[in-house]
Scaffold this motif. Structure first.
Motif, mmCIF file in Angstrom:
data_model
loop_
_atom_site.group_PDB
_atom_site.id
_atom_site.type_symbol
_atom_site.label_atom_id
_atom_site.label_comp_id
_atom_site.label_asym_id
_atom_site.label_seq_id
_atom_site.Cartn_x
_atom_site.Cartn_y
_atom_site.Cartn_z
ATOM 1 N N ALA A 32 0.818 -1.204 0.000
ATOM 2 C CA ALA A 32 0.000 0.000 0.000
ATOM 3 C C ALA A 32 0.855 1.259 0.000
ATOM 4 O O ALA A 32 0.440 2.292 -0.507
ATOM 5 C CB ALA A 32 -0.928 -0.006 1.222
ATOM 6 N N THR A 106 12.573 13.792 1.228
ATOM 7 C CA THR A 106 11.375 14.599 1.469
ATOM 8 C C THR A 106 10.118 13.775 1.651
ATOM 9 O O THR A 106 9.180 14.215 2.293
ATOM 10 C CB THR A 106 11.111 15.570 0.304
ATOM 11 N N ASP A 107 10.045 12.591 1.048
ATOM 12 C CA ASP A 107 8.756 11.903 1.029
ATOM 13 C C ASP A 107 8.808 10.585 1.784
ATOM 14 O O ASP A 107 7.923 9.750 1.661
ATOM 15 C CB ASP A 107 8.320 11.688 -0.423
ATOM 16 N N LYS B 242 -2.448 5.755 7.359
ATOM 17 C CA LYS B 242 -1.082 5.373 6.986
ATOM 18 C C LYS B 242 -0.286 4.927 8.202
ATOM 19 O O LYS B 242 0.425 3.944 8.158
ATOM 20 C CB LYS B 242 -0.377 6.554 6.318
ATOM 21 N N THR B 243 -0.387 5.693 9.288
ATOM 22 C CA THR B 243 0.421 5.340 10.453
ATOM 23 C C THR B 243 -0.267 4.294 11.314
ATOM 24 O O THR B 243 0.381 3.594 12.067
ATOM 25 C CB THR B 243 0.691 6.574 11.324
ATOM 26 N N GLU B 245 -2.056 4.774 13.770
ATOM 27 C CA GLU B 245 -2.148 5.220 15.155
ATOM 28 C C GLU B 245 -3.206 6.302 15.285
ATOM 29 O O GLU B 245 -3.348 7.144 14.395
ATOM 30 C CB GLU B 245 -0.826 5.824 15.606
ATOM 31 N N ALA B 306 4.005 15.159 0.571
ATOM 32 C CA ALA B 306 5.256 15.074 1.334
ATOM 33 C C ALA B 306 5.057 15.433 2.808
ATOM 34 O O ALA B 306 5.758 14.914 3.672
ATOM 35 C CB ALA B 306 6.327 15.963 0.709
ATOM 36 N N ALA B 422 -6.644 2.453 -1.484
ATOM 37 C CA ALA B 422 -5.205 2.552 -1.752
ATOM 38 C C ALA B 422 -4.390 2.402 -0.472
ATOM 39 O O ALA B 422 -3.317 1.804 -0.481
ATOM 40 C CB ALA B 422 -4.875 3.876 -2.437
ATOM 41 N N THR B 423 -4.893 2.947 0.640
ATOM 42 C CA THR B 423 -4.118 2.825 1.878
ATOM 43 C C THR B 423 -4.269 1.439 2.504
ATOM 44 O O THR B 423 -3.536 1.101 3.410
ATOM 45 C CB THR B 423 -4.574 3.866 2.929
ATOM 46 N N GLY B 424 -5.231 0.666 1.994
ATOM 47 C CA GLY B 424 -5.356 -0.714 2.465
ATOM 48 C C GLY B 424 -5.997 -0.837 3.828
ATOM 49 O O GLY B 424 -5.951 -1.902 4.443
#
Lengths: 470, 470
Positions: A32, A106-107, B242-243, B245, B306, B422-424
Motif C-alpha cells: 500500500a 522529502t517523502d 497510513k500510520t 495510530e 510530502a 489505496a491505503t489498504g
C-alpha cells in the motif's frame, strides 16, 4: 564503492525510520505504501520535465530556434548525460538518480522499497512519453490536409520522394561501406535521415512571409508527404529491428502492409466519418468529442502495433481520417492541451535517454562516433538540398530555397531516435549521432532559410522585397 | 579512418544475422520487448475504460442520473466483480484478466513475460487514475469561487458543518458500537459520509431552475464548503490510516496542518498570482498557460503528499489559488480536455477495484456487510437531511429541500473510497459498503430533490411555479 556507502547509509537509517512508524506495520503496508511513493516520484519527474522544457524551450524561442529543440536539450540536460534527474526502466537498483535521493529525503521513501519504486516510476514515465508521441502523431495527422496534399500534387511528390530516397540510400550505404555498421542499425539511421519537420519549416516561412510563395507551397506539400513516407519507413524499419532479420520478402510485406494500413484506414475512415459525427452529436456527457476521438486513435494505434507496424502509424492514420470530418477544428482544439501536457514528456525523455557524452570530442575513444555523426549531418543536409533539383516546369523558382527548406528534421527525426532506442537496435554512439544530426539540422535550417530567401529578394525580386519581420 | 577489420567482421556477420538472431537475440531483447507490450496493454485498458464509461455514462445521462455514476458502474462492470478486464498492481502472476489473454492472442505477448507486463500495466493505469483525481480536484478548486463562498457566509457554513459533523459522528460511532469495526476503518468510513457532491446537486437545481433560489444558493455554498471540509477530513483520516495510530495530538496536528496548508496556500497564492499572470503573458511557446498551471498544481500536490497530507489537497489548493487570477477561464478551458481524458480513468478504476460480490445478498456470509451498507446509507441520508434545521432567520424557507440537496455524495465520496482502498485500511466489505452508499445516495437525490421542490411549488408558491423542464 558507491554501493557500500549507500548501503551503510540505508542501514543506519532503518532504526530511525522504525522509530517513526512501528516496525510491525512495515511489511504489511509495503504494497500500500508503494503507490503513493510511485505517484510522488511521477509528480516530481513531471515537474522537472515541464520546468526544464519550458525554460529551455522559451530560451530557444527567443533566439529564433524551434521550442522542440529546447525540449530536447532540456532532456539532455536533466538526463543521463548531465544531471541524471530522471529514472528509466531497467535501471532499477542501479539507478543513481538524484530523484530517488530527493524522494528519500522529502517523502519518506525507504531504502528497501527504492528499487521497486524506481522501476515503477521509470515504467510510468516511459509509457507517458509513448502516449505523448501517439498524441503528437495524432495531432500531426489532424493538421495534415489530404485534399491540399493531392492538389499540390506531382511537384511536391517528386521533391518528397527525392528527399526520402537520397538521404536514406546515401546514409545507409555510407554507414555500412565506410564505417562497417551492421545492416539493421545502418538502415535505421538511414531512415532517421528521411523525415522533414513540417513544423519548423512552416514557422520560419511564416516569419519571413514566404509561406504562400510557390517555393513555400512546394516545401510544405513535400514536408507533409515526407512525414507520411517517413512514418511508413519508420514502421518498416522498426519492424525489421524487432525481428532482427532482413529479407526482401519481409521488407516488401512490411511496405505493402504499412501502405495498405494507411490507405485502408483513410478509405474505411471516409465511410465511417458520418457515423462518427452523428455519434458525437448525440452524446450528452462531458468529453463527447475528445473521448471518441481518443478511442479511435488508440484503437488504430493498437492495431498498428499488433500487426507488427508501429502504434504511431495508427495514431497518424486516425488523425488523417478525423481531419476530414466537420469536427476537425473542435477535436484539434481539445487535443492541443492534451498534447501540451504529454508531448514534452516524449521529447525530454528522448533527450534524457541519450548519453551525449559518448560524443565527447576530448575522449579519443569517441572519434569514430564523432565521425559518424559528422557524416550523418553532411548526408542529412546534402540529401535534402538536392531535392530542389527535382522541381520541373517552374522557371525562375528558387531551387536552393526548396532544398534548404527540407533540411530540418525536428520532431519526426526524434521519433526515429526514440523508437530506435526503444527497440535496442542502435548502439549508444549511433543513437547519440542521430540526436546530434537532428539538433544540427534543426539549428542551421532557420538561418540558412532566411539567407537563401534574402539573397533572392535582394537580387531577383527587389521590387516586392518584404520587410524582414523578427 | 575507416577500420577495415571492423568492416569485414561486420560484413561477414550480416548474412549470419538472419538466422542467428531469433533464439540468440531473445534474451537480449527481452527488456526492449517489454516496453511495446506494456504500451499495448495500457492502450487496450484505456480503450476499455473509455468505451465502457462513455456507454454507461450516456445511459445514465438519459435516465437523468449523473454521468459520474455511469463511470463508476462501468468500472464495476469491467472490474474484478464482473468482467475482469483490467489489471491492478500486486496481482502480477495471479491476474486472470481477459486483457492478458487478449494481448497474448493479438499482440504476441509471451507467457514468460506476462507477469512482468501485467504488473507494469497495473502500475501505469493506477498512476494515471491518481493523476486523474489530482486533475479532478484541481478542476474543482478552479471552479470554486472563494469570494462567493465568503458572501454566502454564515448560513452555508452552519449547514456545511452540521452536514460534516452529524454523519461523521453517527457513522463512526455506529460502526464501532454496533458492528465492532476497528477505530481507523470506522473513522475512514465515517469520513466518507461527509462530503457533498456539488456537481450533481447543482445540475439538478439548474434543471428545475432553482439554482438561484435562496435554497439553491445555500445548498451550493454549503456543498462547496463541504468539499473543502471533506478534503481536509480526508487528508487527516488518510494520514491516520497510513500510520495506523490514533492519538489526539496527532489528529490535532493533522487538522491544524491541513488548515494551515490550505489557508497558507491561498494567502501565498494571492501574493504569487500577479507574477504567475505576468510570467504566462511573457511565454511564447505552446502550452504557455496549461504547463505553468500544471507545474503549480503538481508542486502543491507533491508538497501535500510530502507533509503527510494528501496530493489532492494540494491540487485543490492550487485550483483555488489560480481561480483568483484573470487567467482562470483560459486555464479551465484547457484543463477540461485533460480532465476528460484522465478523470474517467479514476472513477472506472475505483469501481473496478471494488469487489461488489462481497455484498451479494444471496450469500449468507455477506449479511453483515449488507447490514453495514444499509446502515451507512441510512446515516448518509439522515445525516444530511437534518442540515436543513440549521438554517436560521429565513422564515418560509424549504428546510427539507436544503437537507435533501446535500444528500448526493458522487465524486468526492468516490475519492474517499479510492484513497481508502489505496491505503489498504478498509476491509473489502466496508470498501464495497462505501461504494454502495455513494451509488444509492447519488441515485435517490435527483428524484427526491425534484419531489421536495415540486411539493413546495404546488403548495406554497403556486403563483411562480415553473414549467418542469426535463
Amino acid at each position: 564503492m558507491v554501493d557500500l556507502t549507500i548501503w551503510t547509509t540505508w542501514n543506519s537509517m532503518i532504526p530511525m525510520l522504525s522509530f517513526i512508524s512501528p516496525p510491525l506495520l512495515l511489511a504489511e503496508t509495503a504494497e500500500a505504501e508503494l503507490g503513493p511513493m510511485v505517484l510522488a516520484g511521477v509528480l516530481v519527474s513531471l515537474i522537472v520535465i515541464y520546468l526544464s522544457s519550458k525554460l529551455i524551450g522559451e530560451l530557444c524561442a527567443r533566439i529564433n530556434l524551434p521550442p522542440v529543440l529546447g525540449e530536447l536539450l532540456a532532456g539532455v540536460l536533466i538526463g543521463v548525460s548531465v544531471l541524471n534527474l530522471l529514472i528509466f526502466p531497467g535501471e532499477g537498483e542501479e539507478s543513481t538518480s538524484i530523484l530517488l535521493t530527493f524522494l528519500q529525503a522529502t517523502d519518506g521513501l525507504t531504502p528497501e522499497l527504492t528499487a521497486q519504486v524506481a522501476e515503477s516510476i521509470g515504467e510510468v514515465i516511459t509509457v507517458l512519453s509513448e502516449v505523448g508521441v501517439i498524441i503528437l502523431l495524432f495531432e500531426i495527422g489532424l493538421e495534415s490536409d489530404l485534399k491540399e496534399l493531392i492538389r499540390v500534387g506531382p511537384q511536391a511528390a517528386v521533391v518528397a520522394v527525392i528527399g526520402v530516397v537520397v538521404p536514406f540510400t546515401l546514409g545507409t550505404a555510407g554507414l555500412i561501406a565506410l564505417f562497417g555498421v551492421p545492416a539493421v542499425p545502418a538502415i535505421f539511421a538511414g531512415a532517421a535521415l528521411t523525415a522533414t519537420s513540417i513544423g519548423i519549416t512552416a514557422k520560419v516561412l511564416a516569419e519571413i512571409q514566404r509561406l504562400t510563395s510557390r517555393e513555400g507551397q512546394i516545401i510544405i506539400g513535400a514536408a507533409v508527404l515526407d512525414d507520411v513516407l517517413g512514418i511508413i519507413v519508420l514502421a518498416v524499419v522498426a519492424s525489421l529491428a524487432k525481428t532482427g532479420e532482413i529479407q526482401i520478402s519481409n521488407i516488401i510485406y512490411l511496405i505493402v502492409s504499412a501502405t495498405i494500413f494507411l490507405i485502408g484506414a483513410i478509405l474505411l475512415g471516409r465511410l465511417f466519418n458520418p457515423y462518427f459525427v452523428a455519434l458525437v452529436d448525440r452524446l450528452k456527457t462531458r468529453g463527447q468529442i475528445i473521448l471518441p476521438a481518443l478511442i479511435f486513435a488508440f484503437v488504430l494505434a493498437y492495431i498498428g502495433a499488433a500487426i507488427q507496424l508501429e502504434a504511431i502509424l495508427g495514431a497518424f492514420a486516425a488523425g488523417l481520417v478525423l481531419a476530414e470530418t466537420e469536427k476537425r477544428t473542435e477535436i484539434e482544439e481539445q487535443v492541443i492541451p492534451i498534447a501540451d501536457m504529454l508531448v514534452p514528456i516524449f521529447f525530454v525523455v528522448v533527450g534524457a535517454k541519450t548519453d551525449i557524452s559518448v560524443l565527447n570530442p576530448f575522449n579519443p575513444a569517441n572519434r569514430e562516433g564523432l565521425i559518424i555523426a559528422t557524416f550523418l549531418v553532411v548526408i542529412a543536409i546534402l540529401g535534402k538540398v538536392v531535392t530542389g533539383l527535382g522541381v520541373f516546369g517552374q522557371p525562375g523558382i528558387n531551387r536552393l530555397a526548396i532544398g534548404v527548406g527540407m533540411v530540418p528534421r525536428g520532431e519526426v527525426g526524434l521519433v526515429f531516435a526514440g523508437v530506435g532506442s526503444a527497440t535496442g537496435v542502435l548502439s549508444e554512439s549511433l543513437d547519440a549521432a542521430i540526436i546530434v544530426m537532428v539538433i544540427v539540422t534543426t539549428f542551421i535550417a532557420p538561418p540558412l532559410l532566411r539567407l537563401v530567401f534574402r539573397e533572392e529578394s535582394e537580387d531577383v525580386e527587389t521590387v516586392e522585397s518584404l520587410p524582414k519581420t523578427e
